[in-house]
Every structure is written in C-alpha cells, then in structure tokens.
Design an enzyme around this catalytic site. Structure first.
Site, PDB file in Angstrom:
ATOM      1  CE  LYS A   1     116.975 128.705  96.759  1.00 11.01           C
ATOM      2  NZ  LYS A   1     117.173 127.253  96.916  1.00 11.01           N
TER       3      LYS A   1
HETATM    4  P1  NAD Z   1     107.443 124.276 100.922  1.00 12.55           P
HETATM    5  O1  NAD Z   1     106.984 125.665 100.685  1.00 12.55           O
HETATM    6  O2  NAD Z   1     106.874 123.180 100.115  1.00 12.55           O
HETATM    7  O3  NAD Z   1     107.242 123.898 102.467  1.00 12.55           O
HETATM    8  C1  NAD Z   1     107.708 124.700 103.505  1.00 12.55           C
HETATM    9  C2  NAD Z   1     107.079 124.216 104.798  1.00 12.55           C
HETATM   10  O4  NAD Z   1     107.628 124.989 105.876  1.00 12.55           O
HETATM   11  C3  NAD Z   1     105.573 124.430 104.839  1.00 12.55           C
HETATM   12  O5  NAD Z   1     104.973 123.324 105.483  1.00 12.55           O
HETATM   13  C4  NAD Z   1     105.423 125.688 105.692  1.00 12.55           C
HETATM   14  O6  NAD Z   1     104.158 125.770 106.331  1.00 12.55           O
HETATM   15  C5  NAD Z   1     106.539 125.459 106.673  1.00 12.55           C
HETATM   16  N1  NAD Z   1     106.937 126.661 107.400  1.00 12.55           N
HETATM   17  C6  NAD Z   1     107.042 127.929 106.950  1.00 12.55           C
HETATM   18  N2  NAD Z   1     107.375 128.740 107.963  1.00 12.55           N
HETATM   19  C7  NAD Z   1     107.495 127.967 109.058  1.00 12.55           C
HETATM   20  C8  NAD Z   1     107.805 128.218 110.404  1.00 12.55           C
HETATM   21  N3  NAD Z   1     108.093 129.442 110.835  1.00 12.55           N
HETATM   22  N4  NAD Z   1     107.826 127.177 111.288  1.00 12.55           N
HETATM   23  C9  NAD Z   1     107.543 125.925 110.869  1.00 12.55           C
HETATM   24  N5  NAD Z   1     107.243 125.623 109.592  1.00 12.55           N
HETATM   25  C10 NAD Z   1     107.224 126.632 108.708  1.00 12.55           C
HETATM   26  O7  NAD Z   1     109.043 124.329 100.772  1.00 12.55           O
HETATM   27  P2  NAD Z   1     110.028 123.105 100.525  1.00 12.55           P
HETATM   28  O8  NAD Z   1     110.257 122.997  99.068  1.00 12.55           O
HETATM   29  O9  NAD Z   1     109.559 121.918 101.287  1.00 12.55           O
HETATM   30  O10 NAD Z   1     111.373 123.679 101.153  1.00 12.55           O
HETATM   31  C11 NAD Z   1     111.677 123.539 102.529  1.00 12.55           C
HETATM   32  C12 NAD Z   1     113.160 123.800 102.763  1.00 12.55           C
HETATM   33  O11 NAD Z   1     113.909 122.866 102.000  1.00 12.55           O
HETATM   34  C13 NAD Z   1     113.648 125.172 102.331  1.00 12.55           C
HETATM   35  O12 NAD Z   1     114.687 125.584 103.199  1.00 12.55           O
HETATM   36  C14 NAD Z   1     114.214 124.920 100.969  1.00 12.55           C
HETATM   37  O13 NAD Z   1     115.192 125.882 100.606  1.00 12.55           O
HETATM   38  C15 NAD Z   1     114.823 123.555 101.179  1.00 12.55           C
HETATM   39  N6  NAD Z   1     115.043 122.819  99.939  1.00 12.55           N
HETATM   40  C16 NAD Z   1     114.016 122.509  99.128  1.00 12.55           C
HETATM   41  C17 NAD Z   1     114.252 121.790  97.966  1.00 12.55           C
HETATM   42  C18 NAD Z   1     113.139 121.367  97.045  1.00 12.55           C
HETATM   43  O14 NAD Z   1     113.403 120.580  96.133  1.00 12.55           O
HETATM   44  N7  NAD Z   1     111.910 121.804  97.227  1.00 12.55           N
HETATM   45  C19 NAD Z   1     115.562 121.413  97.625  1.00 12.55           C
HETATM   46  C20 NAD Z   1     116.602 121.739  98.490  1.00 12.55           C
HETATM   47  C21 NAD Z   1     116.334 122.435  99.645  1.00 12.55           C
END
Ligand code: NAD
Length: 451
Positions: free
Chosen positions: A141
């Site tokens: 990561k």
């Molecule tokens: P992203 O940046 O596209 O979206 C994150 C979202 O969370 C945004 O809408 C943001 O406004 C919101 N957010 C941030 N702080 C917040 C809060 N305090 N309260 C409510 N909402 C809040 O990120 P993503 O890629 O969608 O990732 C989201 C989660 O999924 C993370 O934990 C990430 O590690 C996990 N994840 C993502 C992927 C991927 O392929 N992108 C894969 C596995 C896991």
C-alpha cells in the site's frame, strides 16, 4: 532437505519455523514491535486480527512472526512547486508487506490522515486479500499525507510524478504495482505510468493498474470493486432469504466504490435511503434517485445540497435502520460506541478496515451478517490482476470476459469463506482472514527461510 514445517519443535504447543524465534518462547505474540507502527491504532488492529487467526488455526509461529511486520517500508519527502510560486513538501509512504507470492500489489491513497502505520495495516490486509482470491501477489500500500481537494490539477500531477520518482527503486511490474485508492483515480495512475515509462525508456503500462483504458487499462476496472461488493451482497441476501426488492441500503462514501455500489443496488431494485460523503449525509426514506444524485454531484455541487433528501449528521448514517449497510469511505468508523446502535441485516465492508475489533465483538453477538473487507472489496485487486496479465501478454479481454471471470472468482471466494465459517464455527471475518493468512503461510513454509 527439511522444510520450515518439518523443523517444528516437538515440545512446544505451537509450532515454530525456528526462524528468528527460539523454542523457548513458543507461545508469545510476535516480538520486537517496530516503534514507528506502535502508536497506530490501524496497524494494531491488523496485528490483533493476525493474532486472532494464529490462535484459531495451526499457524507456524515463525511464519506468524514474519507476517506481523511489513517486509519493506519507504518514507519519502515530496517537495513540489505550488501554483502560488512557493515550495511545499509532503510526506509519502510505500509499504510492501509480503513479497513471497509474486510482485506486491496495492493502492495509493491521498488523504490528510495517511500515516506509516495506516499504510502498513492496509498493506497487510492486501496480502490476505490476494491470498483469499488466490492471486499471485503479495500485499502493498502507499499513500501521501495530503488533502487532494486542496491541490490544483497541476499540483497533483507534480506531486504524483515526484512521488513516483522517489519510490522508483522499489517499484516495478515484477516488484510492486500500484492502483487507485481513496483520493486517487485513473488519471493519477496515468501520471505514474508516464513517469515510470519515461524513466525506463519504453511504454510500461503494467507498472500500474486502474489506469485509463486507452493506456492499457482494463475495461470494467473502475466498477470492479463496487461490482464485487454487489456479488457478495446478493449471495448474503440469498443466504438470509431476504427479498432484494424489499431491501433498503445505506452507503457511506460516494466515490469510486460507493457510487458504483449505490447504482448497482438501485438497478437491482434495492431502495437507497441514505448516502454520505465528506461534505455530509442525506436521507430519504422513500428512496434516493441515484442517477439524479450522480448528475448533481457531477455538476460540481455538494452531495449534502441534493434537494430531494433531508440532511442528517455524518454519524447518523451508520445507525440508520436498513437491510444493507455499506461503509465505503474510511477505516475504523464502526466502533464500540456506535456498534450497539447499528440496525442492519447485512454489513458489506466495501472500505478497508471500517470495523474496529471491539465493534466486531459487539456485532458478532447480533444478527448482523458481516461480509468482511478482505473478501467484500477484493473485486478491485482481482480485476487489477486481470489488467496486469493483459498488459504483460498484450492481449486484451472484452468487458464480458472481465465481468464473468470476476463474478466467478468472487462467488468462489465467498462460498469458500462461508463453508469454512460453517465448518469451523468461525465468524465470516475469521474465516476470510484464515484463508488469506493460510495461503501466504503455506507459501512461506514451502519457500523456507533464506538463507
Ligand atoms: P474515493 O476517494 O473515490 O471515494 C471516497 C469517498 O468517501 C468520497 O465520496 C469521499 O467524499 C468519502 N468520504 C471521505 N471522508 C468521509 C467521511 N468522513 N464520511 C463520509 N464519507 C467520506 O475512494 P474509493 O476508491 O471509493 O475508496 C473507498 C474505500 O474503498 C477505501 O476504504 C478504499 O481503501 C476502499 N477500496 C477501494 C478500492 C478501489 O478499487 N478504489 C478497492 C478496494 C478497497
């Protein structure tokens, strides 16, 4: 030649690979904690989970010791010229938890709260995730402690390119492959790919996954994590005999993962009654029109200003009664404090590490069916694997092939976890983590301890 497994100490109640750990301290937890991680609650949480697995399965003590620390961690300062003319420097991290199974693989996160302990925990979880999905990767990561919303596009590009340059020594298509995560997207991956390619002198799409399709990205990668979540949720609803059309859902986070989950659930007839992002939370018991909300957000307006719903507090989102609760933002949001107030039937952990171990204990005594993060959001790394394979082979798959294979692998993993949970009377989390840890442990034992 004796394998590490064969070298077990006969008089110990727990086996040891006789690596760094002697037979005189067989039942201890891994020792020599790395000081920089000690204060990180997220890293402690990841270690607690590993200890829980070690106590439940026959995990070699030496392997346990090795898995409790990341293989490699790099901390870099990233100075960039800001648009206003001055220089600012940011701190970036890349942590590789395990290099046993192949190149390490894991996202790159831009968020102000990023620190070394959090990145190390996320890297460890990636190892288990790749193990559950049987992918030839170790976990890694990365992250930069920055609020990306504060930076212009030019500043973000300079930050990304300079970070790539700083970690160049430890990344590579056969060493460590990055992907998008919180606060990063396919454009971020395009800048990394370009910077790396300029350094090596030829186009190297396989250095990252989750990049734009026109640069060798995989069709369906952007939706992959969300789709994987949906496949698991549908299996859970079927198992609990719950009707999709009568189900309601609440989703925390409306980014890459959360927005896809909302749309896919809505397309299947689930009523989305509350959604939140960093700007706030909204609720409408009659259901939120996700296509309209997406248009609203894409027009540059704040999610919490969406007119067809009432505003609620960010804290209320997790305790709103619903069938399916999907945390899809940050880790450690479900705590001992709010866990007793959670009123859902299925908790689909789309985010990494959303539930603290204390909350996990509380929820395990309720009727909430938990789809643990390492299984629930594994669709992302699975399609990243498809992308890496396509880039290396220079042979592209169709979207149908990608989605079909993802569906097949997610269902296989879900049912493997479910079967183990039933067979051993494990929670879904313990079953998932056990499968992931076992896969890495077996490989470590087979390879032995060098030299
Ligand atoms: P992203 O940046 O596209 O979206 C994150 C979202 O969370 C945004 O809408 C943001 O406004 C919101 N957010 C941030 N702080 C917040 C809060 N305090 N309260 C409510 N909402 C809040 O990120 P993503 O890629 O969608 O990732 C989201 C989660 O999924 C993370 O934990 C990430 O590690 C996990 N994840 C993502 C992927 C991927 O392929 N992108 C894969 C596995 C896991």
């Amino acid at each position: 030649m004796a394998t590490e497994q064969q070298k077990r100490t006969p008089n110990t109640s727990r086996p040891s690979d006789k690596g760094s750990r002697s037979a005189s301290r067989p039942n201890d937890r891994p020792h020599n904690p790395i000081p920089v991680f000690e204060n990180s609650p997220t890293f402690q949480m990841a270690c607690q989970q590993l200890n829980m697995v070690a106590e439940s399965i026959d995990l070699d003590a030496g392997v346990h010791e090795r898995l409790s620390k990341p293989k490699r961690a790099m901390v870099v300062s990233i100075p960039i010229r800001m648009d206003a003319g001055h220089t600012e420097s940011f701190i970036g991290y890349r942590v590789q938890h395990s290099l046993t199974s192949g190149p390490s693989k894991g996202g790159l996160r831009y968020h102000p709260a990023v620190d070394l302990g959090e990145v190390a925990a996320l890297a460890m979880w990636m190892s288990w995730k790749c193990g559950i999905m049987n992918l030839p990767f170790g976990g890694a990561k990365g992250g930069i402690s920055v609020d990306p919303a504060r930076l212009s596009r030019g500043e973000l590009e300079r930050l990304t390119r300079r970070f790539t340059e700083e970690v160049l020594a430890i990344i590579g298509p056969r060493q460590d492959v990055m992907a998008p995560d919180l606060g990063t997207d396919e454009q971020t991956m395009a800048w990394i790919m370009d910077t790396y390619s300029m350094k090596v002198g030829y186009a190297c799409p396989e250095i990252v996954t989750g990049k734009p399709v026109e640069l060798g990205g995989c069709v369906g990668r952007r939706e992959a994590t969300g789709n994987g979540v949906i496949y698991c949720v549908m299996e859970a609803l079927a198992e609990l005999d719950l009707n999709v059309n009568e189900a309601t859902a609440v989703v925390q986070g409306f980014g890459n993962v959360g927005s896809v989950v909302c749309q896919e659930l809505a397309d299947r007839g689930v009523r989305i009654i509350a959604v939140s992002d960093r700007t706030g939370a909204i609720r409408n018991a009659r259901g939120i029109d996700i296509a309209a909300l997406t248009r609203h957000v894409n027009a540059g307006k704040q999610l919490c200003d969406y007119p067809e719903a009432e505003r609620i507090s960010g804290a209320e989102i997790l305790t709103t009664p619903c069938t399916i609760l999907v945390p899809a933002a940050l880790e450690r949001v479900i705590t001992a404090e709010n866990a007793p107030k959670i009123r859902c039937r299925v908790l689909a952990e789309a985010a990494n590490g959303p539930t603290t171990p204390e909350a996990d204990v509380i929820l395990s005594n309720s009727d909430v069916f938990i789809i643990p993060d390492v299984l629930c959001n594994a669709g992302g790394v699975t399609v990243s694997y498809f992308e890496w394979v396509q880039d290396i082979q220079q042979f592209l798959w169709s979207e149908e092939q990608v989605n079909e294979k993802l569906h097949e692998l997610m269902l296989k993993a879900f049912h493997q976890v479910r079967s183990l949970a039933k067979e051993r009377n494990f929670s879904m989390r313990l079953a998932a983590l056990s499968l992931g840890v076992q896969k890495v442990a077996k490989e470590k034992l087979r390879r032995g301890l060098y030299p």
